[in-house]
Design an enzyme around this catalytic site. Structure first.
Site, PDB file in Angstrom:
ATOM      1  N   ASN A 297       0.835  -1.190   0.000  1.00  0.00           N
ATOM      2  CA  ASN A 297       0.000   0.000   0.000  1.00  0.00           C
ATOM      3  C   ASN A 297       0.880   1.255   0.000  1.00  0.00           C
ATOM      4  OD1 ASN A 297      -2.182   1.730   0.228  1.00  0.00           O
ATOM      5  ND2 ASN A 297      -2.570   1.290   2.360  1.00  0.00           N
ATOM      6  N   CYS A 298       0.867   2.045   1.058  1.00  0.00           N
ATOM      7  CA  CYS A 298       1.639   3.286   1.117  1.00  0.00           C
ATOM      8  C   CYS A 298       2.977   3.058   1.824  1.00  0.00           C
ATOM      9  CB  CYS A 298       0.843   4.375   1.836  1.00  0.00           C
ATOM     10  SG  CYS A 298       0.127   3.852   3.391  1.00  0.00           S
TER      11      CYS A 298
ATOM     12  N   GLU B 291     -12.927   7.811   1.098  1.00  0.00           N
ATOM     13  CA  GLU B 291     -13.309   8.658  -0.037  1.00  0.00           C
ATOM     14  C   GLU B 291     -14.639   8.218  -0.652  1.00  0.00           C
ATOM     15  OE1 GLU B 291     -10.228   7.585   0.424  1.00  0.00           O
ATOM     16  OE2 GLU B 291      -8.815   9.226   0.073  1.00  0.00           O
TER      17      GLU B 291
ATOM     18  N   GLY C 123      -8.154  12.880   2.210  1.00  0.00           N
ATOM     19  CA  GLY C 123      -6.745  12.984   2.555  1.00  0.00           C
ATOM     20  C   GLY C 123      -5.979  14.042   1.794  1.00  0.00           C
TER      21      GLY C 123
ATOM     22  N   MET D  59       2.572   8.216   6.129  1.00  0.00           N
ATOM     23  CA  MET D  59       2.666   7.599   4.809  1.00  0.00           C
ATOM     24  C   MET D  59       1.407   7.990   4.042  1.00  0.00           C
ATOM     25  SD  MET D  59       3.963   3.736   5.735  1.00  0.00           S
ATOM     26  CE  MET D  59       2.597   3.418   6.870  1.00  0.00           C
TER      27      MET D  59
ATOM     28  N   ASN E  71       3.031   0.105   4.550  1.00  0.00           N
ATOM     29  CA  ASN E  71       1.762  -0.464   4.989  1.00  0.00           C
ATOM     30  C   ASN E  71       1.345  -1.529   3.979  1.00  0.00           C
ATOM     31  OD1 ASN E  71      -1.482  -0.324   4.710  1.00  0.00           O
ATOM     32  ND2 ASN E  71      -0.882   0.057   6.827  1.00  0.00           N
TER      33      ASN E  71
ATOM     34  N   CYS F 101      -1.582  10.159   3.079  1.00  0.00           N
ATOM     35  CA  CYS F 101      -2.275  11.293   3.693  1.00  0.00           C
ATOM     36  C   CYS F 101      -2.356  11.205   5.201  1.00  0.00           C
ATOM     37  CB  CYS F 101      -3.668  11.448   3.088  1.00  0.00           C
ATOM     38  SG  CYS F 101      -4.867  10.208   3.620  1.00  0.00           S
TER      39      CYS F 101
ATOM     40  N   SER G 134      -1.628   7.699   7.167  1.00  0.00           N
ATOM     41  CA  SER G 134      -1.236   6.409   7.744  1.00  0.00           C
ATOM     42  C   SER G 134       0.089   6.546   8.484  1.00  0.00           C
ATOM     43  CB  SER G 134      -1.111   5.359   6.629  1.00  0.00           C
ATOM     44  OG  SER G 134      -0.729   4.116   7.158  1.00  0.00           O
TER      45      SER G 134
ATOM     46  N   TYR H 228      -6.748   2.383  12.030  1.00  0.00           N
ATOM     47  CA  TYR H 228      -6.598   3.420  11.008  1.00  0.00           C
ATOM     48  C   TYR H 228      -7.937   4.132  10.801  1.00  0.00           C
ATOM     49  CZ  TYR H 228      -5.690   4.951   6.106  1.00  0.00           C
ATOM     50  OH  TYR H 228      -5.524   5.651   4.931  1.00  0.00           O
TER      51      TYR H 228
END
Length: 721
Positions: free
Chosen positions: A179-180, A553, A687, A389, A412, A391, A393, A548
């Site tokens: 992920n990020c 969105e 974010g 990480m 992540n 916006c 995380s 989290y």
């Protein structure tokens, strides 16, 4: 009166184990049958029906979903509910048909071909008219259907029902992507790296360093599906700016005999190099496209540097953003800027970097960014200081085998979000039943997250060389090595997300519950129990499961739409057509920034894996001290704070402020202009910032939200999954 298990006379012992259609074994729970019968309008008869079903299964210790389904139909017919039995069977058949369609690539591609809005308008920064975006959407349509088939069936069906949301299905689990992340730029810039056929050596100037950063960002964004961040950019780039300085100093020696003047000359030239480099990075990021067909979601963190070079990098980042992009001076959407406030460094007048804080305040009033991190609070909440990480995380504090704190190079592994309002709606106002359903959904989320981790571990270093072999994830692996060494022992995070605490509180305590201590404590207990679940899973598997606060969105819309179909339109819950983001204050109300932050400040203690607070303001350009006052007040109370203020600009009539929401979208209130070529309309979309004029409205939400002056980050008009 609310329904509970204690209302059912237990004449017959229930089976101990329930075997789901995908093979998973769980505890047999009577309340699930109660919920089904309540939805069928048979609440008054539920006891008799359930006992009839259990009677047929009494000799079995374990029963399958198929057996329970069959006995339910038999019991309904025996007790004179033939119409309900037919309806029960029809619902099952409809769900099975939906399952077949959702896992059929051809069906989804047909929806894409006719430009289904829910598919083609994926997010505010992704233009579906562009060829490479269309290619990504096509691949994503296939990836989602195949991904659903890859995961355990009960998890896939829970996602489709809306009990949970398995994020980023267009990329994972079909592909074992991460992920990020926090990119380890320091390791890469100092030791060199490879992209494609090019071996890239360590840069000899700040201009080259930022050019390399842009290339790294583009490649990392193409090798994962989340946002990527650069931590402490001012400190990262300072050594390369000093190389410029020494070059200028050396060049000046030939023509300037006076040492002081040589240094002055070299500093002046270096400051210009720094500004040009940061301006170049801003333009590079905003003109890049990753393989996903969008600008890389990028975050730059800065503000802690104390040398003159580090201060100049900070100043340049802010001045470049204030100036804007192009001839029209548009607001840059990326990178997201995050400025760090720290006592004794830049918080108060007299602090050595206070002037930079004032510049950051000015920038936020004109461009919404930077958001701010409170240094001491972030350390308290997450165990170490680092930029988020993407916006929001956050990595948790972690040390390597040598006892060294490590943040950059970590990542992540994905998110699964639970639909909290649905649990509350199903419990029908009964907190005892709420916690029963909650426990079951936590077990479901655990299994979904464990599946995510297992899939990501199947990647090979050669699948994403920039991440695993050339330094973005810190340690450089050889082809064929296990990528799990970068994830295990809690180096990586994997996240349990949540949405709709406001709606949960409303179901139990009414829509004005924010000042009700009992209600606040109840919602806080929900977050605390989710956190405790994450701690238990971390101890069991030795990966860092983190709680989290999902940006949500499209989820604010998706979950609400699905729950409206099931429960109907309920005032202050589903009737408003969206769910509230994570722990945020009801977006329809207009609290002061201080009231809002005071209400929200308790939740991140438990949701330390991802959080952000926003405050909505009027136009602040002429009153930056008001924003600074909020930052100062919030320093000891919250860790991460964003600004939401009108910064729209019409280039036809030069209007600056907040655009008006109309049936055709946002437009200039002075001249009616809504052409994205001649106006700049920038809104918070959870974010990140986004430009809603670049795409059509989502379910009319641009108008509905803006017309009430709601916080766009809570209303969540972005349609990204």
């Amino acid at each position: 009166m609310a329904m509970t298990e204690t209302m059912v006379e237990k004449k017959v012992q229930s089976p101990a184990v329930f075997i789901k259609r995908g093979g998973e074994q769980v505890t047999f729970e009577r309340f699930k049958l109660q919920l089904i019968l309540e939805r069928m309008g048979l609440k008054e008869q539920e006891t008799k029906i359930i006992e009839t079903v259990i009677e047929q299964l009494k000799e079995k210790k374990a029963v399958s979903a198929h057996e329970v389904h069959r006995e339910m139909i038999v019991a309904l017919n025996q007790l004179g509910f033939a119409k309900e039995a037919i309806k029960f069977l029809q619902v099952y058949q409809k769900n099975e048909k939906n399952w077949i369609e959702e896992t059929d690539p051809q069906k989804r591609l047909e929806r894409l071909q006719v430009k289904d809005p829910s598919l083609v308008h994926e997010n505010a920064n992704k233009d579906s008219n562009v060829f490479n975006t269309q290619r990504d959407l096509t691949a994503g349509a296939v990836g989602k259907t195949l991904g659903l088939k890859m995961m355990p069936e009960y998890i896939a069906k829970a996602h489709l029902r809306g009990d949970i949301h398995y994020h980023d299905l267009d990329y994972t689990p079909w592909s074992p992507m991460t992920n990020c992340c926090l990119i380890d730029f320091k390791e890469m810039l100092n030791n060199g790296f490879k992209i494609g056929n090019a071996e890239v050596e360590s840069p000899h100037s700040i201009q080259t360093a930022t050019a390399q950063m842009a290339q790294i960002i583009a490649n990392v964004a193409s090798s994962q599906y989340g946002g990527c961040s650069a931590d402490r950019v001012d400190e990262l780039l300072a050594p390369f700016a000093l190389r410029n300085y020494h070059k200028h100093l050396e060049a000046a020696a030939e023509y300037i005999p006076d040492e002081a003047k040589r240094k002055e000359f070299a500093q002046k030239r270096t400051k210009k190099d720094i500004y040009d480099a940061m301006q170049g990075l801003e333009y590079e990021i905003n003109t890049l496209f990753s393989s996903q067909g969008q600008t890389p979601f990028t975050t730059l963190g800065f503000g802690l540097g104390t040398s003159w070079v580090e201060r100049e990098v900070q100043r340049a980042i802010l001045e470049v953003r204030i100036k804007g992009l192009g001839r029209e001076k548009r607001t840059a959407i990326f990178p997201k800027l995050v400025f760090t406030l720290k006592k004794g460094l830049n918080l108060k007048p007299g602090d050595p970097n206070y002037a930079l804080k004032k510049l950051a305040v000015e920038c936020a009033t004109k461009r919404m960014y930077p958001d701010v991190l409170m240094y001491d609070k972030i350390k308290e909440l997450t165990g170490s200081f680092k930029v988020p990480m993407g916006c929001r995380s956050f990595l948790q504090g972690w040390k390597d085998e040598n006892g060294q704190e490590v943040n950059s190079g970590r990542m992540n592994l994905g998110v699964v979000t639970v639909n909290l309002p649905r649990i509350a709606l199903e419990s029908n106002g009964d907190q005892q039943l709420f916690w029963k359903i909650f426990k079951e959904k936590m077990a479901l989320c655990k299994n979904a997250l464990v599946f995510k981790v297992g899939r990501v571990k199947e990647a090979l270093p050669e699948n994403a060389p920039i991440l695993y072999q050339y330094g973005a994830f810190g340690k450089r692996l050889q082809p064929g090595e296990s990528v799990d060494q970068l994830f295990k022992e809690r180096r990586a995070t994997v996240s349990l997300g949540y949405i709709g605490l406001y709606e949960v509180g409303t179901i139990f305590y009414g829509p004005e519950w924010e000042q009700n201590k009992e209600a606040h404590d109840f919602t806080l207990e929900i977050v605390k129990k989710m956190k405790n679940s994450c701690v238990a899973w971390s101890d069991e598997y030795d990966y860092h499961f983190s709680l989290y606060s999902t940006p949500s969105e499209s989820l604010t819309d998706r979950f609400c739409v699905l729950d409206t179909k099931r429960f109907g339109k309920i005032k202050d819950i589903t009737a408003k057509e969206y769910y509230t983001n994570s722990f945020h204050y009801d977006v329809r109300k207009h609290p002061s920034p201080f009231e809002k932050l005071k209400f929200e400040m308790d939740y991140p203690k438990y949701a330390s894996g991802g959080f952000i607070h926003y405050c909505e303001y009027p136009n602040l350009k002429q009153n930056p001290k008001a924003l600074e006052a909020v930052w100062d007040w919030a320093y000891d109370k919250v860790g991460y704070l964003g600004t939401n203020t009108p910064i729209d600009h019409c280039f036809k009539c030069d209007f600056k402020g907040e655009f008006k929401a109309t049936a055709r979208g946002f437009e200039c209130p002075e001249c009616g202009n809504h052409d994205p070529k001649t106006c700049d309309c920038v809104k918070r979309t959870c974010g990140y910032l986004g430009n809603p004029l670049q795409r059509p409205m989502v379910h009319g939400r641009h108008v509905e939200i803006a017309s009430r002056k709601k916080n766009l980050f809570n209303g969540a008009i972005n349609n990204e999954e």
